[in-house]
Motif scaffolding. Structure first.
Motif, short mmCIF file in Angstrom:
data_model
loop_
_atom_site.label_atom_id
_atom_site.label_comp_id
_atom_site.label_asym_id
_atom_site.label_seq_id
_atom_site.Cartn_x
_atom_site.Cartn_y
_atom_site.Cartn_z
N HIS A 113 -69.83 6.30 -55.71
CA HIS A 113 -68.74 7.26 -55.49
C HIS A 113 -67.56 6.67 -54.73
N GLY A 114 -67.64 5.41 -54.29
CA GLY A 114 -66.51 4.83 -53.58
C GLY A 114 -66.94 3.87 -52.50
N SER A 115 -66.05 3.66 -51.53
CA SER A 115 -66.30 2.68 -50.47
C SER A 115 -67.19 3.28 -49.39
N LEU B 225 -84.80 12.70 -36.55
CA LEU B 225 -85.79 12.44 -37.58
C LEU B 225 -86.95 11.66 -36.96
N TRP B 226 -88.18 12.14 -37.20
CA TRP B 226 -89.39 11.52 -36.68
C TRP B 226 -89.36 11.40 -35.15
N GLY B 227 -88.77 12.39 -34.51
CA GLY B 227 -88.76 12.39 -33.05
C GLY B 227 -87.82 11.40 -32.41
N ARG B 228 -86.82 10.94 -33.18
CA ARG B 228 -85.83 10.00 -32.65
C ARG B 228 -84.42 10.47 -33.04
N HIS B 229 -83.47 10.16 -32.16
CA HIS B 229 -82.07 10.37 -32.51
C HIS B 229 -81.63 9.30 -33.50
N TRP B 230 -80.82 9.71 -34.48
CA TRP B 230 -80.18 8.78 -35.41
C TRP B 230 -78.67 8.99 -35.32
N VAL B 231 -77.93 7.90 -35.35
CA VAL B 231 -76.47 7.93 -35.21
C VAL B 231 -75.86 7.23 -36.41
N PHE B 232 -74.76 7.79 -36.93
CA PHE B 232 -74.14 7.26 -38.15
C PHE B 232 -72.62 7.38 -38.04
N ALA B 233 -71.93 6.35 -38.51
CA ALA B 233 -70.47 6.38 -38.63
C ALA B 233 -70.08 5.66 -39.92
N HIS B 234 -69.03 6.15 -40.56
CA HIS B 234 -68.65 5.68 -41.91
C HIS B 234 -67.17 5.35 -41.96
N ASN B 235 -66.87 4.31 -42.70
CA ASN B 235 -65.50 3.92 -43.01
C ASN B 235 -65.40 3.81 -44.53
N GLY B 236 -64.55 4.62 -45.13
CA GLY B 236 -64.39 4.56 -46.57
C GLY B 236 -64.02 5.92 -47.14
N ASP B 237 -64.12 6.04 -48.44
CA ASP B 237 -63.72 7.27 -49.12
C ASP B 237 -64.64 7.46 -50.32
N LEU B 238 -65.41 8.54 -50.32
CA LEU B 238 -66.34 8.84 -51.41
C LEU B 238 -65.74 9.95 -52.26
N LYS B 239 -65.50 9.67 -53.53
CA LYS B 239 -64.85 10.61 -54.44
C LYS B 239 -65.89 11.51 -55.10
N ASP B 240 -65.60 12.81 -55.11
CA ASP B 240 -66.46 13.79 -55.80
C ASP B 240 -67.92 13.65 -55.39
N TYR B 241 -68.13 13.48 -54.10
CA TYR B 241 -69.49 13.26 -53.60
C TYR B 241 -70.04 14.58 -53.07
N ARG B 242 -70.94 15.18 -53.85
CA ARG B 242 -71.56 16.45 -53.48
C ARG B 242 -73.06 16.36 -53.73
N PRO B 243 -73.79 15.64 -52.89
CA PRO B 243 -75.23 15.47 -53.14
C PRO B 243 -75.98 16.78 -52.95
N HIS B 244 -77.10 16.88 -53.62
CA HIS B 244 -77.95 18.07 -53.48
C HIS B 244 -78.72 17.95 -52.16
#
Length: 280
Positions: free
Chosen positions: A190-192, A120-139
């Protein structure tokens, strides 16, 4: 560097943490100068199938300038030949994100292994998640689409999509932080949602249930891992200008003072300090 390596000890979990054990584990470093992450990574990888049961994959991403090195594996971190290789690789960076997975959403496959990356915007972005999102279906209607099946990658894609919609170009760190604060309630519903996010310039850390951090800086002291008997005297290997913020789900060392995040707290680290300059 003064070190001692003996037999592995079982790690003691805080009382009442059974739910937290079922989740993944996060590790992040944000540093003022390129810093060797081998000590932290050695203790952290043990949680991926040796001292803990987060054995459903692991990964680590670290920036080198605007470049990014990403290693992911669907095998357990404690027994992965790739993790053994990284023990011998000079893991030096100013921003590092690592993850060991306990699968809750999505099969144990390489495409479901954290960290995830996007541009995004000519840069690498890195993401990691800990948790549980219930019924998470974003558009998702832009070019940010999940490759795997996890709620984590869907959340990352949505965040990237909404950041791109909110800003025409790369804003400064403070403005990005304000935008993230506005977006997070829509996911937290939606959760943690404990996560680490970095673009190589800063590292954002959000606590939903549990996250800790410490700042290592001059005068440096010795530290002993909690998951393996290894002590390093950081005074032997650092200069006065060196500084590192270490962010982790549960403390990595037994003889350092770790600060717990408050639930719902978002912190951004730059040059090894929280942006507001606090160290505790």
């Amino acid at each position: 560097m003064g070190t001692a390596r003996l037999a592995t000890r079982p790690r003691q979990w805080p009382q009442g943490s059974d739910t937290l054990q079922a989740m993944c584990q996060l590790l992040g470093l944000n540093c003022a100068t390129p810093t060797d992450a081998n000590f932290s990574f050695t203790g952290f990888r043990r949680r991926g199938g040796a001292t803990d049961h987060h054995a459903d994959g692991w990964g680590i991403a670290f920036f080198e300038g605007k470049g990014l090195r990403l290693f992911v594996d669907h095998d357990s971190a404690a027994h992965s030949p790739m993790a053994d290789f990284l023990r011998r690789y000079p893991l030096k960076s100013t921003n590092i994100i690592a993850h060991v997975r306990k699968a809750t959403v999505g099969a144990v496959k390489l495409e479901n292994t954290h960290p995830f990356t996007r541009e995004l915007w000519g840069r690498h972005w890195v993401f990691a998640h800990n948790g549980d999102l219930k019924d998470y279906r974003p558009h998702l209607h832009s070019h940010f689409r999940p490759v795997g099946e996890t709620d984590s990658e869907r959340a990352f894609c949505w965040l990237m999509q909404e950041l791109a919609k909110s800003h025409a170009g790369l804003p400064d760190v403070r403005e990005l932080t304000l935008t993230l604060q506005e977006l997070l309630p829509q996911i937290r519903a939606h959760g943690s949602f404990n996560f680490l996010l970095s673009n190589g310039e800063a590292l954002w850390a959000h606590c939903s249930t549990q996250l800790h951090y410490l700042i290592r800086q001059h005068p440096f002291a010795a530290a002993t891992l909690m998951d393996e008997d290894w002590t390093v005297n950081f005074a032997d290997i650092n200069q006065p200008g060196d500084r590192a913020a270490v962010i982790v789900t549960t403390p990595l060392t037994r003889n350092e003072t770790w600060t717990a995040f408050a639930p719902g707290e978002l912190k951004v680290f730059v040059d090894g300090l929280p942006l507001n300059g606090e160290t505790s």
